[in-house]
Each structure stands twice: as structure tokens, then as C-alpha cells.
Motif scaffolding. Structure first.
Motif, mmCIF file in Angstrom:
data_model
loop_
_atom_site.group_PDB
_atom_site.id
_atom_site.type_symbol
_atom_site.label_atom_id
_atom_site.label_comp_id
_atom_site.label_asym_id
_atom_site.label_seq_id
_atom_site.Cartn_x
_atom_site.Cartn_y
_atom_site.Cartn_z
ATOM 1 N N PHE A 8 0.827 -1.214 0.000
ATOM 2 C CA PHE A 8 0.000 0.000 0.000
ATOM 3 C C PHE A 8 0.854 1.253 0.000
ATOM 4 C CE2 PHE A 8 0.371 -1.671 4.277
ATOM 5 C CZ PHE A 8 0.728 -0.579 5.059
ATOM 6 N N ARG A 9 0.247 2.300 -0.513
ATOM 7 C CA ARG A 9 0.887 3.611 -0.571
ATOM 8 C C ARG A 9 0.713 4.323 0.758
ATOM 9 N NH1 ARG A 9 -0.982 5.650 -6.562
ATOM 10 N NH2 ARG A 9 0.027 3.948 -7.661
ATOM 11 N N HIS A 10 1.472 5.396 0.920
ATOM 12 C CA HIS A 10 1.452 6.172 2.158
ATOM 13 C C HIS A 10 0.048 6.629 2.551
ATOM 14 C CE1 HIS A 10 2.801 8.842 5.309
ATOM 15 N NE2 HIS A 10 2.158 9.829 4.720
ATOM 16 N N GLY A 11 -0.784 7.023 1.615
ATOM 17 C CA GLY A 11 -2.107 7.553 1.923
ATOM 18 C C GLY A 11 -3.204 6.511 2.102
ATOM 19 N N ALA A 12 -2.855 5.236 2.083
ATOM 20 C CA ALA A 12 -3.875 4.180 2.204
ATOM 21 C C ALA A 12 -4.540 4.246 3.575
ATOM 22 C CB ALA A 12 -3.248 2.811 1.990
ATOM 23 N N VAL A 42 3.112 -8.170 5.404
ATOM 24 C CA VAL A 42 3.386 -6.856 4.827
ATOM 25 C C VAL A 42 4.897 -6.628 4.825
ATOM 26 C CG1 VAL A 42 3.199 -5.654 7.050
ATOM 27 C CG2 VAL A 42 2.641 -4.435 4.956
ATOM 28 N N ALA A 43 5.368 -5.734 3.950
ATOM 29 C CA ALA A 43 6.783 -5.355 3.960
ATOM 30 C C ALA A 43 7.143 -4.777 5.325
ATOM 31 C CB ALA A 43 7.054 -4.322 2.863
ATOM 32 N N HIS A 44 8.338 -5.082 5.773
ATOM 33 C CA HIS A 44 8.795 -4.704 7.107
ATOM 34 C C HIS A 44 8.589 -3.218 7.421
ATOM 35 C CE1 HIS A 44 11.744 -3.826 10.313
ATOM 36 N NE2 HIS A 44 11.367 -5.023 10.740
ATOM 37 N N ASP A 45 8.864 -2.347 6.460
ATOM 38 C CA ASP A 45 8.756 -0.907 6.709
ATOM 39 C C ASP A 45 7.314 -0.407 6.794
ATOM 40 O OD1 ASP A 45 8.659 -1.450 3.873
ATOM 41 O OD2 ASP A 45 8.877 0.697 3.520
ATOM 42 N N ALA A 68 13.115 -6.968 3.338
ATOM 43 C CA ALA A 68 13.329 -6.658 1.924
ATOM 44 C C ALA A 68 13.997 -7.804 1.173
ATOM 45 C CB ALA A 68 14.157 -5.387 1.794
ATOM 46 N N THR A 69 14.980 -8.433 1.767
ATOM 47 C CA THR A 69 15.671 -9.538 1.093
ATOM 48 C C THR A 69 14.710 -10.668 0.781
ATOM 49 O OG1 THR A 69 17.733 -8.963 2.183
ATOM 50 C CG2 THR A 69 17.569 -11.192 1.283
ATOM 51 N N GLN A 70 13.866 -10.988 1.745
ATOM 52 C CA GLN A 70 12.886 -12.065 1.547
ATOM 53 C C GLN A 70 11.845 -11.661 0.504
ATOM 54 O OE1 GLN A 70 10.979 -13.308 5.168
ATOM 55 N NE2 GLN A 70 10.618 -15.354 4.386
ATOM 56 N N LEU A 71 11.381 -10.417 0.554
ATOM 57 C CA LEU A 71 10.420 -9.940 -0.457
ATOM 58 C C LEU A 71 11.012 -10.065 -1.858
ATOM 59 C CD1 LEU A 71 8.852 -6.639 0.941
ATOM 60 C CD2 LEU A 71 7.657 -8.765 0.451
ATOM 61 N N GLY A 88 11.920 -3.801 -5.630
ATOM 62 C CA GLY A 88 12.736 -4.949 -6.017
ATOM 63 C C GLY A 88 11.955 -6.231 -6.166
ATOM 64 N N SER A 89 10.635 -6.132 -6.124
ATOM 65 C CA SER A 89 9.739 -7.279 -6.272
ATOM 66 C C SER A 89 8.657 -6.914 -7.282
ATOM 67 C CB SER A 89 9.107 -7.622 -4.919
ATOM 68 O OG SER A 89 8.094 -8.596 -5.068
ATOM 69 N N GLY A 90 8.113 -7.908 -7.960
ATOM 70 C CA GLY A 90 7.051 -7.647 -8.922
ATOM 71 C C GLY A 90 5.742 -7.229 -8.277
ATOM 72 N N SER A 91 5.512 -7.654 -7.032
ATOM 73 C CA SER A 91 4.299 -7.317 -6.290
ATOM 74 C C SER A 91 4.586 -7.460 -4.803
ATOM 75 C CB SER A 91 3.140 -8.238 -6.674
ATOM 76 O OG SER A 91 2.074 -8.112 -5.740
ATOM 77 N N THR A 92 4.495 -6.371 -4.079
ATOM 78 C CA THR A 92 4.726 -6.413 -2.640
ATOM 79 C C THR A 92 3.690 -7.301 -1.953
ATOM 80 O OG1 THR A 92 5.647 -4.186 -2.710
ATOM 81 C CG2 THR A 92 4.979 -5.012 -0.554
ATOM 82 N N ALA A 93 2.433 -7.173 -2.331
ATOM 83 C CA ALA A 93 1.369 -7.964 -1.692
ATOM 84 C C ALA A 93 1.589 -9.455 -1.918
ATOM 85 C CB ALA A 93 0.000 -7.538 -2.225
ATOM 86 N N GLU A 94 1.878 -9.832 -3.158
ATOM 87 C CA GLU A 94 2.089 -11.252 -3.467
ATOM 88 C C GLU A 94 3.330 -11.793 -2.771
ATOM 89 O OE1 GLU A 94 2.098 -11.862 -7.711
ATOM 90 O OE2 GLU A 94 0.171 -10.840 -7.943
#
Length: 136
Positions: A8-12, A42-45, A68-71, A88-94
Motif C-alpha cells: 500500500f501507498r502512504h495515503g492508504a 506486509v513489507a517490514h517498513d 526486503a531480502t525475503q520480499l 525490487g519485487s514484482g508485487s509487494t502484496a504477493e
């Protein structure tokens, strides 16, 4: 059991995440009850984002933060050039959903459907299934 992965983006908002989850569930080829989701990934950050924490609290689910490495090393069905350039991934959610499912469910875990995008375009959600447990 399944894992719901989010990007998700910052404004989600909470509504953005709810909508993405509802669309991901409705995209399944078979009816999937919300209660089958065991974990949010979700991504760590993004793990401490207020909207994500609100969704996790609302659903009573734990959040798994994926590094990030795992994503970046987790294969995805979608390959968004924009997300790849940013993350660095095709889809953060996936990647988040599958990475968490692999960690918690073993090597038979798999994505059930490509990620879906919320109506407001601020959030994505993908669902991965944990590997079925063998009966002994």
C-alpha cells in the motif's frame, strides 16, 4: 489456512485495506471465508502503519513483517515495473503473502490468485495458502 499479503501507498486508509481484502477474497475461484485468514503479511517498513494495525486489530490477526531480502527473493505472479523499481519485487502484496505462507506453512505454500487493487488504487492484497498439513 491462508495469509493475506498487503502492499500500500502512504495515503492508504483502513477503508483502502478493507476494500483490497474484500476484492481479493471475491477474486478467489472458490468461496473463501474471511475466518480462514490466519495472518496478515506486509513489507517490514509498513508493519507499523496505523491503517494496517487497525485492520489487524479489527480482524484479530497477527502481522508478519517481511524483510526486503525475503520480499525480493520470493516469486510473484504479477510483475509491475513500478513496484519492481521501488521495491525490487514484482508485487509487494504477493511476495509478502507467499513469503509468510512459506515461513509458516512450509514449501507447499502457494499464491491463490494474483494481487488485486483497491478501488482507490492505494492498496493491493494477495492471498497465499499454507501447505496442507499431512495426517500422521
Amino acid at each position: 489456512m491462508t495469509v493475506a499479503g498487503f502492499g500500500f501507498r502512504h495515503g492508504a486508509t483502513l477503508a483502502s485495506l478493507r476494500d483490497a481484502l474484500a476484492q481479493a477474497i471475491s477474486a478467489m475461484p472458490r468461496v473463501m471465508p474471511l475466518r480462514s485468514i490466519a495472518l496478515i503479511a506486509v513489507a517490514h517498513d509498513k508493519a507499523e502503519a496505523l491503517s494496517l494495525r487497525a485492520l489487524a486489530d479489527e480482524l484479530g490477526l497477527p502481522v508478519h513483517a517481511v524483510g526486503a531480502t525475503q520480499l525480493n527473493s520470493t516469486p510473484t505472479l504479477t510483475d509491475s515495473a513500478t513496484v519492481r523499481a521501488l521495491r525490487g519485487s514484482g508485487s509487494t502484496a504477493e511476495a509478502a503473502a507467499l513469503a509468510a505462507a512459506l515461513m509458516h506453512g512450509g514449501p507447499g505454500a502457494m499464491l491463490l490468485h494474483p494481487r488485486v487493487v483497491s478501488t482507490d488504487r492505494l492498496a493491493t492484497c494477495a492471498i497465499a495458502a499454507l501447505a496442507p498439513q499431512r495426517k500422521t
